[in-house]
Design a protein around this motif. Structure first.
Motif, PDB file in Angstrom:
ATOM      1  N   HIS A 100       0.823  -1.207   0.000  1.00  0.00           N
ATOM      2  CA  HIS A 100       0.000   0.000   0.000  1.00  0.00           C
ATOM      3  C   HIS A 100       0.861   1.263   0.000  1.00  0.00           C
ATOM      4  CE1 HIS A 100      -4.424  -0.942   0.773  1.00  0.00           C
ATOM      5  NE2 HIS A 100      -3.858  -2.055   0.333  1.00  0.00           N
ATOM      6  N   GLU A 101       2.003   1.207   0.662  1.00  0.00           N
ATOM      7  CA  GLU A 101       2.909   2.351   0.616  1.00  0.00           C
ATOM      8  C   GLU A 101       3.398   2.571  -0.816  1.00  0.00           C
ATOM      9  OE1 GLU A 101       6.953   4.100   2.767  1.00  0.00           O
ATOM     10  OE2 GLU A 101       6.376   2.004   3.076  1.00  0.00           O
ATOM     11  N   LEU A 102       3.706   1.483  -1.521  1.00  0.00           N
ATOM     12  CA  LEU A 102       4.133   1.596  -2.916  1.00  0.00           C
ATOM     13  C   LEU A 102       3.011   2.153  -3.788  1.00  0.00           C
ATOM     14  CD1 LEU A 102       6.166  -1.713  -3.411  1.00  0.00           C
ATOM     15  CD2 LEU A 102       7.059   0.614  -3.126  1.00  0.00           C
ATOM     16  N   LEU A 103       1.779   1.761  -3.511  1.00  0.00           N
ATOM     17  CA  LEU A 103       0.648   2.306  -4.262  1.00  0.00           C
ATOM     18  C   LEU A 103       0.546   3.817  -4.069  1.00  0.00           C
ATOM     19  CD1 LEU A 103      -2.152  -0.357  -3.616  1.00  0.00           C
ATOM     20  CD2 LEU A 103      -0.997   0.107  -5.786  1.00  0.00           C
ATOM     21  N   TRP A 104       0.818   4.277  -2.860  1.00  0.00           N
ATOM     22  CA  TRP A 104       0.789   5.721  -2.572  1.00  0.00           C
ATOM     23  C   TRP A 104       1.822   6.444  -3.425  1.00  0.00           C
ATOM     24  CZ3 TRP A 104      -2.212   8.927   0.466  1.00  0.00           C
ATOM     25  CH2 TRP A 104      -1.712  10.211   0.702  1.00  0.00           C
ATOM     26  N   TYR A 105       3.049   5.929  -3.434  1.00  0.00           N
ATOM     27  CA  TYR A 105       4.123   6.565  -4.182  1.00  0.00           C
ATOM     28  C   TYR A 105       3.874   6.504  -5.695  1.00  0.00           C
ATOM     29  CZ  TYR A 105       6.824   6.381   0.184  1.00  0.00           C
ATOM     30  OH  TYR A 105       7.255   6.537   1.479  1.00  0.00           O
ATOM     31  N   LEU A 106       3.419   5.356  -6.174  1.00  0.00           N
ATOM     32  CA  LEU A 106       3.190   5.209  -7.613  1.00  0.00           C
ATOM     33  C   LEU A 106       2.065   6.107  -8.099  1.00  0.00           C
ATOM     34  CD1 LEU A 106       3.601   1.342  -7.896  1.00  0.00           C
ATOM     35  CD2 LEU A 106       5.009   3.049  -9.086  1.00  0.00           C
ATOM     36  N   SER A 107       1.002   6.192  -7.326  1.00  0.00           N
ATOM     37  CA  SER A 107      -0.112   7.057  -7.726  1.00  0.00           C
ATOM     38  C   SER A 107       0.326   8.513  -7.738  1.00  0.00           C
ATOM     39  CB  SER A 107      -1.317   6.862  -6.797  1.00  0.00           C
ATOM     40  OG  SER A 107      -1.010   7.195  -5.458  1.00  0.00           O
ATOM     41  N   GLU A 108       1.224   8.886  -6.810  1.00  0.00           N
ATOM     42  CA  GLU A 108       1.743  10.252  -6.809  1.00  0.00           C
ATOM     43  C   GLU A 108       2.653  10.481  -8.015  1.00  0.00           C
ATOM     44  OE1 GLU A 108       4.368  13.365  -4.092  1.00  0.00           O
ATOM     45  OE2 GLU A 108       3.618  11.518  -3.186  1.00  0.00           O
ATOM     46  N   ALA A 111      12.332  -3.044  -4.371  1.00  0.00           N
ATOM     47  CA  ALA A 111      13.528  -2.578  -5.072  1.00  0.00           C
ATOM     48  C   ALA A 111      13.224  -2.307  -6.539  1.00  0.00           C
ATOM     49  CB  ALA A 111      14.649  -3.602  -4.933  1.00  0.00           C
ATOM     50  N   ASP A 112      12.431  -3.185  -7.145  1.00  0.00           N
ATOM     51  CA  ASP A 112      12.068  -3.002  -8.558  1.00  0.00           C
ATOM     52  C   ASP A 112      11.238  -1.730  -8.743  1.00  0.00           C
ATOM     53  OD1 ASP A 112      13.377  -5.337  -9.208  1.00  0.00           O
ATOM     54  OD2 ASP A 112      11.575  -6.575  -9.185  1.00  0.00           O
ATOM     55  N   VAL A 113      10.251  -1.534  -7.877  1.00  0.00           N
ATOM     56  CA  VAL A 113       9.396  -0.347  -7.977  1.00  0.00           C
ATOM     57  C   VAL A 113      10.193   0.909  -7.652  1.00  0.00           C
ATOM     58  CG1 VAL A 113       7.378   0.825  -7.011  1.00  0.00           C
ATOM     59  CG2 VAL A 113       7.279  -1.629  -7.486  1.00  0.00           C
ATOM     60  N   ASN A 114      11.101   0.791  -6.695  1.00  0.00           N
ATOM     61  CA  ASN A 114      11.895   1.955  -6.303  1.00  0.00           C
ATOM     62  C   ASN A 114      12.717   2.493  -7.468  1.00  0.00           C
ATOM     63  OD1 ASN A 114      12.946   3.776  -4.151  1.00  0.00           O
ATOM     64  ND2 ASN A 114      14.883   2.770  -4.645  1.00  0.00           N
ATOM     65  N   ALA A 115      13.171   1.607  -8.347  1.00  0.00           N
ATOM     66  CA  ALA A 115      13.935   2.068  -9.513  1.00  0.00           C
ATOM     67  C   ALA A 115      13.086   3.007 -10.364  1.00  0.00           C
ATOM     68  CB  ALA A 115      14.391   0.863 -10.335  1.00  0.00           C
ATOM     69  N   LEU A 116      11.802   2.710 -10.498  1.00  0.00           N
ATOM     70  CA  LEU A 116      10.897   3.581 -11.247  1.00  0.00           C
ATOM     71  C   LEU A 116      10.683   4.903 -10.502  1.00  0.00           C
ATOM     72  CD1 LEU A 116       8.107   1.099 -12.420  1.00  0.00           C
ATOM     73  CD2 LEU A 116       9.832   2.206 -13.853  1.00  0.00           C
ATOM     74  N   ILE A 144      11.349  10.905   0.115  1.00  0.00           N
ATOM     75  CA  ILE A 144      10.976   9.532   0.400  1.00  0.00           C
ATOM     76  C   ILE A 144      11.919   8.939   1.458  1.00  0.00           C
ATOM     77  CG2 ILE A 144      12.390   8.406  -1.384  1.00  0.00           C
ATOM     78  CD1 ILE A 144       9.966   6.597  -1.967  1.00  0.00           C
ATOM     79  N   GLY A 145      11.322   8.419   2.515  1.00  0.00           N
ATOM     80  CA  GLY A 145      12.108   7.782   3.567  1.00  0.00           C
ATOM     81  C   GLY A 145      12.872   8.719   4.480  1.00  0.00           C
ATOM     82  N   ALA A 146      12.746  10.031   4.304  1.00  0.00           N
ATOM     83  CA  ALA A 146      13.462  10.971   5.170  1.00  0.00           C
ATOM     84  C   ALA A 146      12.902  10.906   6.593  1.00  0.00           C
ATOM     85  CB  ALA A 146      13.354  12.392   4.628  1.00  0.00           C
ATOM     86  N   ASP A 147      13.774  10.968   7.570  1.00  0.00           N
ATOM     87  CA  ASP A 147      13.382  10.863   8.972  1.00  0.00           C
ATOM     88  C   ASP A 147      13.114  12.264   9.518  1.00  0.00           C
ATOM     89  OD1 ASP A 147      13.106  10.400  11.700  1.00  0.00           O
ATOM     90  OD2 ASP A 147      14.653   8.839  11.727  1.00  0.00           O
TER      91      ASP A 147
END
Length: 291
Positions: free
Chosen positions: A118-126, A168-173, A241-244
């Protein structure tokens, strides 16, 4: 740059609300499935699969209104991106782990996998909403559709999924989309007298004094911004992305067009009503006590 949603056939317009937590439709999975250790974020130790002592029979938190005061600020910043209700109502068809205890172990194992998806869906939709990334729209849409398909797998298949490899695969995109957005932003800033140092992925900026910094188009992926002073900073088109952001001071900061910022990151920071956020995010309730 605009954060208006590009039509993807799946999470378009208001349907991105499906990626926001609906605790009323969840069986308290974040309170039972996940572990935490006694620290500044949690007052006690809790093992994975062990229901929190504050979880009530109706799956509500018995101390929800006093979490910060009682030493549980980590609970207030957590965001499952809607994975809780997906597992509870779709994957397990509304059957809760208390009424069917034989499902508990499997449900608790599925939840963190679903949260990743679901986190990946958030990023991809953005990413699909970024005009500079239109050249890779087909690839992003394909990844979105495949990720959504995975969220409907049976419990056994979800547990067997190598979610780290898939991320990892999605992150490349996502990295490619980020580079396109930031490159366009940086071209428009060339020669700007207010530009400061450009930071890279995973930068150690703990406690950094960045008040008023021009960080437009910066690569802050995975940066450690714990307790950093970003008051009045300009973070438009910065990849976050991923910043603390734990205890990061964002008062007066402009994050309206930042890339891949989440509600959980915002919740972890300090801010007020002068903090400018993307339209998909809200000012946390606890910020009002900081003003």
């Amino acid at each position: 740059m605009s954060n208006n949603q590009e039509s993807s056939g799946l999470f378009q317009g208001g349907s991105r609300l499906l990626l926001q937590a609906d605790c009323e439709a969840c069986f308290g999975l974040c309170c039972a499935a996940l572990p935490f250790s006694a620290s500044a974020d949690f007052a006690i130790d809790k093992a994975a699969g062990q229901p929190c002592q504050n979880l009530q029979p109706d799956f509500r938190c018995g101390v929800h209104g006093s979490l910060r005061q009682l030493g549980f600020p980590g609970c207030t910043v957590y965001d499952c991106f809607g994975a809780g209700q997906q597992v509870s109502q779709v994957t397990f068809g509304g059957q809760d782990w208390r009424q069917a205890p034989e499902t508990a172990k499997q449900m608790f194992e599925v939840f963190p996998v679903m949260r990743h998806l679901h986190e990946l869906l958030w990023y991809l939709s953005e990413a699909l909403s970024f005009p500079p990334a239109r050249v890779m729209r087909d690839a992003l849409r394909s990844a979105l559709e495949e990720t959504e398909r995975l969220t409907h797998l049976a419990p056994d298949s979800l547990i067997e999924l190598d979610v780290a490899e898939y991320r990892a695969d999605v992150n490349a995109l996502l990295v490619e989309a980020s580079e396109l957005v930031r490159a366009e932003a940086l071209r428009s800033l060339k020669g700007s007298p207010n530009r400061r140092k450009t930071y890279g992925r995973g930068a150690d900026l703990i406690g950094a004094k960045l008040k008023g910094a021009d960080l437009r188009g910066a690569n802050l992926r995975g940066a450690y911004l714990i307790a950093a002073d970003l008051r009045g900073a300009d973070l438009r088109a910065a990849d976050l992305i991923g910043a603390d952001f734990r205890d990061t001071d964002l008062r007066g900061a402009n994050l309206t067009e930042s890339i891949f910022l989440t509600q959980a990151q915002v919740n972890a920071a300090k801010g007020d009503m002068t903090t400018k956020l993307p339209p998909s995010l809200i000012h946390p309730a606890h910020w009002s006590s900081l003003e």
